[in-house]
Design a protein around this motif. Structure first.
Motif, PDB file in Angstrom:
ATOM      1  N   ILE A  26       0.857  -1.197   0.000  1.00 34.64           N
ATOM      2  CA  ILE A  26       0.000   0.000   0.000  1.00 34.64           C
ATOM      3  C   ILE A  26       0.884   1.235   0.000  1.00 34.64           C
ATOM      4  N   THR A  27       1.473   1.504  -1.157  1.00 38.82           N
ATOM      5  CA  THR A  27       2.244   2.725  -1.357  1.00 38.82           C
ATOM      6  C   THR A  27       1.423   3.780  -2.096  1.00 38.82           C
ATOM      7  N   LYS A  28       0.223   3.387  -2.541  1.00 39.90           N
ATOM      8  CA  LYS A  28      -0.710   4.285  -3.208  1.00 39.90           C
ATOM      9  C   LYS A  28      -2.097   3.674  -3.056  1.00 39.90           C
ATOM     10  N   ILE A  29      -3.107   4.263  -3.665  1.00 34.24           N
ATOM     11  CA  ILE A  29      -4.475   3.749  -3.527  1.00 34.24           C
ATOM     12  C   ILE A  29      -4.564   2.345  -4.120  1.00 34.24           C
ATOM     13  N   ARG A  30      -5.133   1.432  -3.352  1.00 32.77           N
ATOM     14  CA  ARG A  30      -5.369   0.068  -3.829  1.00 32.77           C
ATOM     15  C   ARG A  30      -6.829  -0.301  -3.544  1.00 32.77           C
ATOM     16  N   GLY A  31      -7.527  -0.800  -4.541  1.00 31.98           N
ATOM     17  CA  GLY A  31      -8.887  -1.262  -4.342  1.00 31.98           C
ATOM     18  C   GLY A  31      -8.912  -2.564  -3.564  1.00 31.98           C
ATOM     19  N   LEU A  32      -9.760  -2.636  -2.531  1.00 32.85           N
ATOM     20  CA  LEU A  32      -9.867  -3.841  -1.709  1.00 32.85           C
ATOM     21  C   LEU A  32     -11.136  -4.634  -1.973  1.00 32.85           C
ATOM     22  N   GLY A  33     -12.219  -3.946  -2.367  1.00 28.55           N
ATOM     23  CA  GLY A  33     -13.429  -4.729  -2.604  1.00 28.55           C
ATOM     24  C   GLY A  33     -14.682  -3.902  -2.708  1.00 28.55           C
ATOM     25  N   LEU A  34     -15.746  -4.587  -3.078  1.00 32.84           N
ATOM     26  CA  LEU A  34     -17.082  -4.016  -3.178  1.00 32.84           C
ATOM     27  C   LEU A  34     -18.036  -4.954  -2.446  1.00 32.84           C
ATOM     28  N   THR A  35     -18.640  -4.473  -1.367  1.00 34.83           N
ATOM     29  CA  THR A  35     -19.563  -5.280  -0.578  1.00 34.83           C
ATOM     30  C   THR A  35     -20.994  -4.950  -0.982  1.00 34.83           C
ATOM     31  N   ILE A  36     -21.827  -5.989  -1.111  1.00 35.81           N
ATOM     32  CA  ILE A  36     -23.180  -5.856  -1.645  1.00 35.81           C
ATOM     33  C   ILE A  36     -24.190  -6.335  -0.606  1.00 35.81           C
ATOM     34  N   SER A  37     -25.271  -5.564  -0.419  1.00 35.19           N
ATOM     35  CA  SER A  37     -26.343  -5.978   0.497  1.00 35.19           C
ATOM     36  C   SER A  37     -27.699  -5.541  -0.064  1.00 35.19           C
ATOM     37  N   PRO A  38     -28.640  -6.484  -0.276  1.00 40.67           N
ATOM     38  CA  PRO A  38     -28.494  -7.920  -0.068  1.00 40.67           C
ATOM     39  C   PRO A  38     -27.539  -8.533  -1.085  1.00 40.67           C
ATOM     40  N   LEU A  39     -26.972  -9.675  -0.743  1.00 37.21           N
ATOM     41  CA  LEU A  39     -25.990 -10.299  -1.614  1.00 37.21           C
ATOM     42  C   LEU A  39     -26.596 -10.671  -2.957  1.00 37.21           C
ATOM     43  N   VAL A  40     -27.811 -11.217  -2.960  1.00 38.34           N
ATOM     44  CA  VAL A  40     -28.516 -11.577  -4.196  1.00 38.34           C
ATOM     45  C   VAL A  40     -29.911 -10.971  -4.137  1.00 38.34           C
ATOM     46  N   SER A  41     -30.350 -10.340  -5.237  1.00 36.12           N
ATOM     47  CA  SER A  41     -31.659  -9.675  -5.288  1.00 36.12           C
ATOM     48  C   SER A  41     -32.573 -10.343  -6.309  1.00 36.12           C
ATOM     49  N   THR A  42     -33.856 -10.096  -6.153  1.00 32.01           N
ATOM     50  CA  THR A  42     -34.813 -10.415  -7.211  1.00 32.01           C
ATOM     51  C   THR A  42     -35.109  -9.138  -7.983  1.00 32.01           C
ATOM     52  N   PRO A  43     -35.591  -9.249  -9.233  1.00 33.90           N
ATOM     53  CA  PRO A  43     -35.783  -8.051 -10.054  1.00 33.90           C
ATOM     54  C   PRO A  43     -36.812  -7.083  -9.472  1.00 33.90           C
ATOM     55  N   SER A  44     -36.650  -5.809  -9.812  1.00 34.44           N
ATOM     56  CA  SER A  44     -37.701  -4.837  -9.524  1.00 34.44           C
ATOM     57  C   SER A  44     -38.921  -5.171 -10.362  1.00 34.44           C
ATOM     58  N   THR A  45     -40.084  -4.798  -9.872  1.00 36.15           N
ATOM     59  CA  THR A  45     -41.322  -4.990 -10.615  1.00 36.15           C
ATOM     60  C   THR A  45     -42.082  -3.675 -10.649  1.00 36.15           C
ATOM     61  N   ALA A  46     -43.094  -3.602 -11.519  1.00 40.50           N
ATOM     62  CA  ALA A  46     -43.874  -2.375 -11.652  1.00 40.50           C
ATOM     63  C   ALA A  46     -44.456  -1.980 -10.301  1.00 40.50           C
ATOM     64  N   GLY A  47     -44.178  -0.768  -9.875  1.00 42.55           N
ATOM     65  CA  GLY A  47     -44.689  -0.271  -8.605  1.00 42.55           C
ATOM     66  C   GLY A  47     -43.895  -0.714  -7.394  1.00 42.55           C
ATOM     67  N   HIS A  48     -42.883  -1.575  -7.578  1.00 38.04           N
ATOM     68  CA  HIS A  48     -42.080  -2.067  -6.467  1.00 38.04           C
ATOM     69  C   HIS A  48     -40.585  -2.021  -6.838  1.00 38.04           C
ATOM     70  N   PRO A  49     -40.028  -0.822  -6.972  1.00 34.96           N
ATOM     71  CA  PRO A  49     -38.593  -0.712  -7.283  1.00 34.96           C
ATOM     72  C   PRO A  49     -37.756  -1.196  -6.106  1.00 34.96           C
ATOM     73  N   LYS A  50     -36.619  -1.763  -6.408  1.00 39.47           N
ATOM     74  CA  LYS A  50     -35.707  -2.257  -5.378  1.00 39.47           C
ATOM     75  C   LYS A  50     -34.336  -1.616  -5.547  1.00 39.47           C
ATOM     76  N   THR A  51     -33.588  -1.600  -4.457  1.00 40.91           N
ATOM     77  CA  THR A  51     -32.215  -1.092  -4.499  1.00 40.91           C
ATOM     78  C   THR A  51     -31.297  -2.059  -3.757  1.00 40.91           C
ATOM     79  N   VAL A  52     -30.009  -1.950  -4.039  1.00 44.32           N
ATOM     80  CA  VAL A  52     -28.997  -2.655  -3.265  1.00 44.32           C
ATOM     81  C   VAL A  52     -28.063  -1.610  -2.655  1.00 44.32           C
ATOM     82  N   ASP A  53     -27.537  -1.927  -1.493  1.00 47.79           N
ATOM     83  CA  ASP A  53     -26.547  -1.078  -0.839  1.00 47.79           C
ATOM     84  C   ASP A  53     -25.160  -1.605  -1.179  1.00 47.79           C
ATOM     85  N   LEU A  54     -24.267  -0.681  -1.515  1.00 49.76           N
ATOM     86  CA  LEU A  54     -22.902  -1.029  -1.895  1.00 49.76           C
ATOM     87  C   LEU A  54     -21.926  -0.303  -0.979  1.00 49.76           C
TER      88      LEU A  54
END
Length: 247
Positions: A26-54
């Motif tokens: 680590i002598t400069k910026i290094r990417g360590l990862g991307l965490t996802i919640s929920p880990l696996v999602s189901t698709p958004s549907t009409a009138g019920h949009p969904k989001t994931v937290d990163l």
């Protein structure tokens, strides 16, 4: 759907590195990862949009300020690219965790989950990207999250992996210039291949992609050891950070 065709996490350093630019240092910026919640999602549907937290995580030299921006990856046939209107960084969410050898910096974001029609031609992977810039370099962290039909109950039950550092143990005083065995202890809930990454504030890791490898320690002082893991199928991730005294 071909859920697993794409690479789950891509990290690019947008700066020229010399022959001694070791990815684990680590002598400069290094990417360590991307965490996802929920880990696996189901698709958004009409009138019920969904989001994931990163959560985007990078390591930076202590005291270096960094800026996070959204970044659109190159077109691909293996993942649906979200445009910048479909995901956003969370204001005032940047956090710095200072360690002996470097700092861990995180930034939160939210992303819209596409509907089934948007995913039909691609499969179940959705891609987002981030550019992290500081005085030393710029780094791209590009990752995918999974979206599957509600019928895929086994995939929706996937869990984030966990990881610990088995060796050296917490509180061990290390010798300068020694060859120290370093061993990761992951918990693989989903029975998948795990990609390992080691990072240090100084010295050299023999094989940074091995669960069991060696660290040639740097000079006396305080230093930091990090191990990251990522599931090849679930795209789940975990990290462990330990500080050590070297004498």
């Amino acid at each position: 759907m071909n859920l697993f065709a794409a690479i789950s996490l891509l990290v690019f350093t947008l700066a020229c590195g010399g022959p001694n630019d070791r990815q684990e240092d680590i002598t400069k910026i290094r990417g360590l990862g991307l965490t996802i919640s929920p880990l696996v999602s189901t698709p958004s549907t009409a009138g019920h949009p969904k989001t994931v937290d990163l959560t985007v995580t990078v390591a930076v030299p202590n005291g270096e300020a960094v800026r996070f921006e959204k970044y659109i990856d190159q077109p691909t046939t293996t993942a649906l690219l979200l445009d910048t209107a479909q995901y956003d960084l969370v204001a005032d969410s940047q956090a710095v965790e200072a360690h002996k050898g470097f700092s861990i910096v995180t930034m939160r974001a939210t992303a819209n989950v596409p509907n089934t029609e948007s995913l039909a031609a691609i499969g179940g992977q959705v891609r987002v990207g981030f550019r992290i810039t500081g005085k030393s370099n710029a780094e791209l962290v590009i990752g995918n999250f999974l979206v599957v039909p509600p019928s895929e109950t086994s995939l929706l039950a996937w869990k984030q992996p966990t990881v610990d550092i088995q060796m050296p143990s917490t509180g061990t005083v290390l010798q300068s210039g020694a060859t120290i065995q370093v061993v990761a202890n992951p918990t693989n809930y989903n029975g998948e291949d795990l990609i390992v990454g080691w990072f240090v504030g100084g010295g050299e890791i023999t094989n940074r992609r091995a669960i069991n490898t060696y660290w040639q320690t740097p000079g006396a002082g305080s230093n930091t050891l990090v191990v990251t893991i990522r599931g090849e199928k679930s795209l789940g991730s975990a990290m462990k950070v330990l500080d050590f005294t070297i004498q």
